[in-house]
Design a protein around this motif. Sequence first.
Motif, PDB file in Angstrom:
ATOM      1  N   ILE A   1       0.683  -0.982  -0.013  1.00 26.28           N
ATOM      2  CA  ILE A   1      -0.217  -0.133  -0.178  1.00 26.28           C
ATOM      3  C   ILE A   1       1.132   1.232   0.048  1.00 26.28           C
ATOM      4  N   ILE A   2       0.677   1.884  -1.318  1.00 29.63           N
ATOM      5  CA  ILE A   2       1.940   2.880  -1.124  1.00 29.63           C
ATOM      6  C   ILE A   2       0.888   4.519  -0.047  1.00 29.63           C
ATOM      7  N   THR A   3       1.287   4.995   0.499  1.00 28.02           N
ATOM      8  CA  THR A   3       0.888   5.588   1.453  1.00 28.02           C
ATOM      9  C   THR A   3       1.598   7.272   1.632  1.00 28.02           C
ATOM     10  N   LEU A   4       1.431   8.387   1.796  1.00 25.88           N
ATOM     11  CA  LEU A   4       1.987   9.455   1.901  1.00 25.88           C
ATOM     12  C   LEU A   4       1.160  10.015   2.866  1.00 25.88           C
ATOM     13  N   GLY A   5       0.305   9.347   3.563  1.00 27.20           N
ATOM     14  CA  GLY A   5       0.311  10.020   4.780  1.00 27.20           C
ATOM     15  C   GLY A   5      -0.189   9.246   6.061  1.00 27.20           C
ATOM     16  N   HIS A   6       1.323   8.311   6.378  1.00 27.78           N
ATOM     17  CA  HIS A   6       1.346   7.824   7.355  1.00 27.78           C
ATOM     18  C   HIS A   6       1.405   8.837   8.352  1.00 27.78           C
ATOM     19  N   SER A   7       1.414   9.578   8.267  1.00 29.47           N
ATOM     20  CA  SER A   7       1.647  10.789   9.544  1.00 29.47           C
ATOM     21  C   SER A   7       0.193  10.079  10.537  1.00 29.47           C
ATOM     22  N   ALA A   8      -0.935  10.462   9.550  1.00 27.21           N
ATOM     23  CA  ALA A   8      -1.785  10.817  10.419  1.00 27.21           C
ATOM     24  C   ALA A   8      -2.092   9.716  11.349  1.00 27.21           C
TER      25      ALA A   8
ATOM     26  N   ARG B   1      -6.285   3.082  -5.837  1.00 26.69           N
ATOM     27  CA  ARG B   1      -5.467   2.543  -5.846  1.00 26.69           C
ATOM     28  C   ARG B   1      -4.652   3.137  -6.813  1.00 26.69           C
ATOM     29  N   ALA B   2      -3.425   3.557  -6.472  1.00 29.84           N
ATOM     30  CA  ALA B   2      -2.279   4.794  -7.356  1.00 29.84           C
ATOM     31  C   ALA B   2      -2.055   6.212  -7.236  1.00 29.84           C
ATOM     32  N   LEU B   3      -2.383   6.551  -7.414  1.00 30.72           N
ATOM     33  CA  LEU B   3      -2.481   7.864  -7.272  1.00 30.72           C
ATOM     34  C   LEU B   3      -3.472   8.544  -6.768  1.00 30.72           C
ATOM     35  N   THR B   4      -4.220   8.142  -6.835  1.00 29.21           N
ATOM     36  CA  THR B   4      -6.116   8.242  -6.166  1.00 29.21           C
ATOM     37  C   THR B   4      -5.648   7.758  -4.615  1.00 29.21           C
ATOM     38  N   LEU B   5      -5.310   7.072  -4.311  1.00 29.65           N
ATOM     39  CA  LEU B   5      -4.578   5.907  -2.841  1.00 29.65           C
ATOM     40  C   LEU B   5      -3.698   7.351  -2.280  1.00 29.65           C
TER      41      LEU B   5
ATOM     42  N   ARG C   1       9.033   2.393 -14.244  1.00 32.28           N
ATOM     43  CA  ARG C   1       9.091   1.685 -12.523  1.00 32.28           C
ATOM     44  C   ARG C   1       8.046   2.449 -11.599  1.00 32.28           C
ATOM     45  N   GLY C   2       7.810   1.049 -11.140  1.00 31.88           N
ATOM     46  CA  GLY C   2       6.240   1.416 -10.156  1.00 31.88           C
ATOM     47  C   GLY C   2       6.724   2.974  -9.445  1.00 31.88           C
ATOM     48  N   GLU C   3       4.975   3.625  -8.825  1.00 36.65           N
ATOM     49  CA  GLU C   3       4.757   4.270  -8.424  1.00 36.65           C
ATOM     50  C   GLU C   3       6.015   5.260  -7.431  1.00 36.65           C
ATOM     51  N   LEU C   4       5.571   4.280  -6.911  1.00 32.55           N
ATOM     52  CA  LEU C   4       6.547   4.415  -5.352  1.00 32.55           C
ATOM     53  C   LEU C   4       7.867   5.009  -6.020  1.00 32.55           C
TER      54      LEU C   4
ATOM     55  N   GLN D   1       8.678   6.353  -8.317  1.00 32.08           N
ATOM     56  CA  GLN D   1       8.387   8.120  -9.060  1.00 32.08           C
ATOM     57  C   GLN D   1       8.496   9.089  -7.617  1.00 32.08           C
ATOM     58  N   VAL D   2       8.020   8.473  -6.680  1.00 28.63           N
ATOM     59  CA  VAL D   2       7.512   9.400  -6.047  1.00 28.63           C
ATOM     60  C   VAL D   2       8.566   9.696  -5.080  1.00 28.63           C
ATOM     61  N   LEU D   3       8.855   8.522  -4.626  1.00 30.75           N
ATOM     62  CA  LEU D   3      10.604   9.077  -4.485  1.00 30.75           C
ATOM     63  C   LEU D   3      11.421   9.892  -4.242  1.00 30.75           C
ATOM     64  N   PHE D   4      11.344   9.265  -5.634  1.00 36.54           N
ATOM     65  CA  PHE D   4      12.720  10.152  -6.502  1.00 36.54           C
ATOM     66  C   PHE D   4      12.355  11.766  -6.557  1.00 36.54           C
ATOM     67  N   CYS D   5      10.959  12.206  -6.270  1.00 37.99           N
ATOM     68  CA  CYS D   5      10.230  13.829  -7.331  1.00 37.99           C
ATOM     69  C   CYS D   5      10.791  14.000  -5.466  1.00 37.99           C
ATOM     70  N   ILE D   6      10.549  13.272  -4.349  1.00 35.30           N
ATOM     71  CA  ILE D   6      10.908  13.990  -3.078  1.00 35.30           C
ATOM     72  C   ILE D   6      11.908  14.738  -3.275  1.00 35.30           C
ATOM     73  N   GLY D   7      12.818  13.180  -3.669  1.00 36.12           N
ATOM     74  CA  GLY D   7      14.579  13.858  -3.194  1.00 36.12           C
ATOM     75  C   GLY D   7      15.337  14.711  -4.562  1.00 36.12           C
ATOM     76  N   LEU D   8      14.075  15.010  -5.441  1.00 39.58           N
ATOM     77  CA  LEU D   8      14.212  15.664  -6.421  1.00 39.58           C
ATOM     78  C   LEU D   8      13.968  17.136  -5.924  1.00 39.58           C
ATOM     79  N   ILE D   9      13.058  17.447  -5.264  1.00 32.34           N
ATOM     80  CA  ILE D   9      12.000  19.168  -3.996  1.00 32.34           C
ATOM     81  C   ILE D   9      13.447  19.259  -3.533  1.00 32.34           C
ATOM     82  N   LEU D  10      13.676  17.885  -2.349  1.00 31.25           N
ATOM     83  CA  LEU D  10      14.860  18.220  -1.234  1.00 31.25           C
ATOM     84  C   LEU D  10      16.203  19.240  -2.060  1.00 31.25           C
TER      85      LEU D  10
END
Lengths: 332, 272, 250
Positions: free
Chosen positions: A57-64, A111-115, B75-78, B80-89
């Motif tokens: 599960i990919i999350t950017l909200g675990h700090s909640a 899933r994905a971006l929406t999640l 690559r997977g979403e994860l 991509q997301v992490l890479f972007c966070i790195g780039l932002i920093l």
Amino acid sequence: MSGYSADTRIRWTEWLPWVAAGAFFFLLPEYLSLGARILIFILFALSLDLILGYAGIITLGHSAFFGLGAYTAGIVSTQLAINEPFVQLAAAAAVAALLGVATGAVILRTRALTLLMLTLAITAILLEVANKATWLTGGADGLSGVKVDPILGFFRFDLYGRTAFLYCLIALFLGWWVVRRLIYSPFGAMLTGIRENTTRMHAIGAPVYWRLVLVYTISATMAGIAGALLTQTNQFVGLNVLGLEPSGDILVMLILGGVGRLYGAFIGPVVYLIAQDYLAKQYPEYWYFGIGTLLIAVVLFAPGGILGMVDKLRDKWLSLYKQKSSARASAR
Amino acid sequence: MILYVISVGLSVTMGLMGFINLAHGVFAMAGGFILSTAMARFGVPFPLALVAAFVLVSLGSIFLEKILYSRLYARGELSQVLFCIGLILVAMAVARLIYGNLAAPVFLPDYLRGQVQVLGRDFPTYRVFLILFSGVLILSLWTGVERTRWGAMVRAAVDNRGMAQSVGINTKRLFMITFALGSGLAGLGGALGADILPVQWGYPFEHLVYFLIVVAVGGLGSLRGPFVAALLIGIADTACKYWVPALGAFLVYAATIGILLWRPQGLFGVRA
Amino acid sequence: MAFALQTEKLCKSFGALTVAEQIDFRLEPGARHALIGPNGAGKTTFVNMLTGAIAPTSGKIFLNDQEVTRTSQAARVRLGLGRTFQITTLFRSLPVLDNVALAVAERRGDAQRMWRPASAHREIIDESLELLATLGLADDAAAAAQDLPYGKQRLVEVAIALGLRPKVLLLDEPAAGVPSADTEKILRHLEKLSAEIAILIIEHDMDLVFRFAQRITVLVQGQVLVEGPPEEIAADKRVRDVYLGEATHA
């Protein structure tokens, strides 16, 4: 690795973190508050690893959950005047679990971006609430005046952070033990199945969605406990426990350490927090720059994180060793 | 409107190319800084500085795309997301090293300052200019993606990369150009908005949530979506802060959650 | 009489495109039934409706006389419906043993056990190993699924489905993409399966179909063209037209 083919005996290397923690306690008494902080973030990272590394599960909200746990523990003390540490912990765990079920049941169908966006929006909302409900949370000034009674009526939280360190260490040990059992159990194997191939899990009759809600709730509970520990050791809660930033931080720590490997959650926070403690105060720009570059490098070149690299080196070394010995054998 | 110009760029990269580009704000920030530097340091006139922001950010993004992004498409979403966070920093650190803690100053030319009368009421000239400018931009983008060969090619390539490649579309170059356009738009947005959303080193992180909301709510792969979403969110946010300041940004997030649950693919999304 | 699987006037359309039209289909208990038809006949859509992956536009589906038209995919599996996928759908990086054990654990209701290590659940492991042995995969149990040759991966598909102890087994092109020597092996293993399982096989390899099936349904453009025993189907002029027509295309 977990699963039906796994050897579940505890290897000697698995005792290393605890030996290291013990050594830390005796050798570096002046850094115990940093040490407690590290232990707390390890527990937090462990909870994230459970849903991200195992269930996928990919999350950017675990700090909640972390933040909610932190505030709950604090508010139980400031509003209800309950200073018993275990009651505070239990309250934080319960509230975080509740939020886990409630939000998990709603968002885990996507899933994905929406999640990703939904998890982010949830922690952003909590941050906004914490920011605005000043009477309850102290708003931007933070919640101070949190009181914690001595543990078991005997061990007082001392100035040097000795009690806090040991308290967090025990909590982490229990958390580690639970997570370890979980990931080696059929349930853990099933989670890996969901991560590997959700379609197939549906086809073998697994109620995937409910399973995800379940593990999400377990993880939320753990994160809530970690948050409460932070409150209890600091006797203060700041807004920085909620929102995108702590979610990003913990994600970065876990990724640096190595995701889905159980001990990545140990290594990441240690490296990250010590480096932060050392660098961030004097050279914040370099800290951001360094951690950013490191993150990009890990994503591009070492998806397994630090532990992944260690594994790779060990495999390489082992195969080299085998080659050599077989070469020697054939030379004879 | 600024939100729109920036987000539409994001919609181009994220929606059309399917890359979760959290680092989009970086390009917007770069645009703002370029505008400010060009005007303050080199005395470049405002319109030229805007062009410079667009062009330079595009060029810079081509570079990044070539060496970094292109490795991550598959690559997977994860990742991509992490890479972007790195780039932002990294970008934040660089910005802070160069520009310090202060927001980049922006001096609007005289003809864009002051008030202008529209329908008997006074409006700040600059905002009217922004609205008109964005309007033109939107129309040209719409026709661009829906009507031209380039638009058709991008849509085809995203739909089925292998197929597009085999009918002779150079998807690598196409993606690069698309990415440059998306980032360039972000740069332009950041530059245009520098007067209203002050550009400083924390920029990519602070506004990240807003950009993302606009794209997610609007829906991936559509240009109309982010437009409507940016309007909706802009209005909701302003109204909310005006009438019930106690709630703050709460309503925007709540609305986002509501919309995403109601339509997980976004208001105008083509794909989930 | 109870049918293992039955559909009534099953229809599916995507907008103006109708891919299944009034399909009445019956699978008897213990049947060896094949579903054939040219490309685009709607075979996969039909299977996906049976398993619950997509919902029919209208019509009904029964599993052992119980209506399951609106039942979830997972619940249908628990009622005894197993399937394999046309495109190999395994837990690629996991050991073959785990691939099967996950299914066995689900069927036994053990998949939510959280405490005892999975590798200590001997009953799950033994059953999985036994199953692998019957399919000639005993020696591959420890290998990652993705490292097996393709023909064996197809057998792992079957093993996973069998781990569910299905009453009805849908085999979606079990020999797709397999070299002909391996097809023979797969067929031999399929023939050995318990007579209590009703099997519906979807397959392009006519040789395999005519050797395996006792009954054949021909689907053309979303409709049942004809149904009957293999000899009848082989002799049917319409079927020949359809396939000869396709053969000239190919």
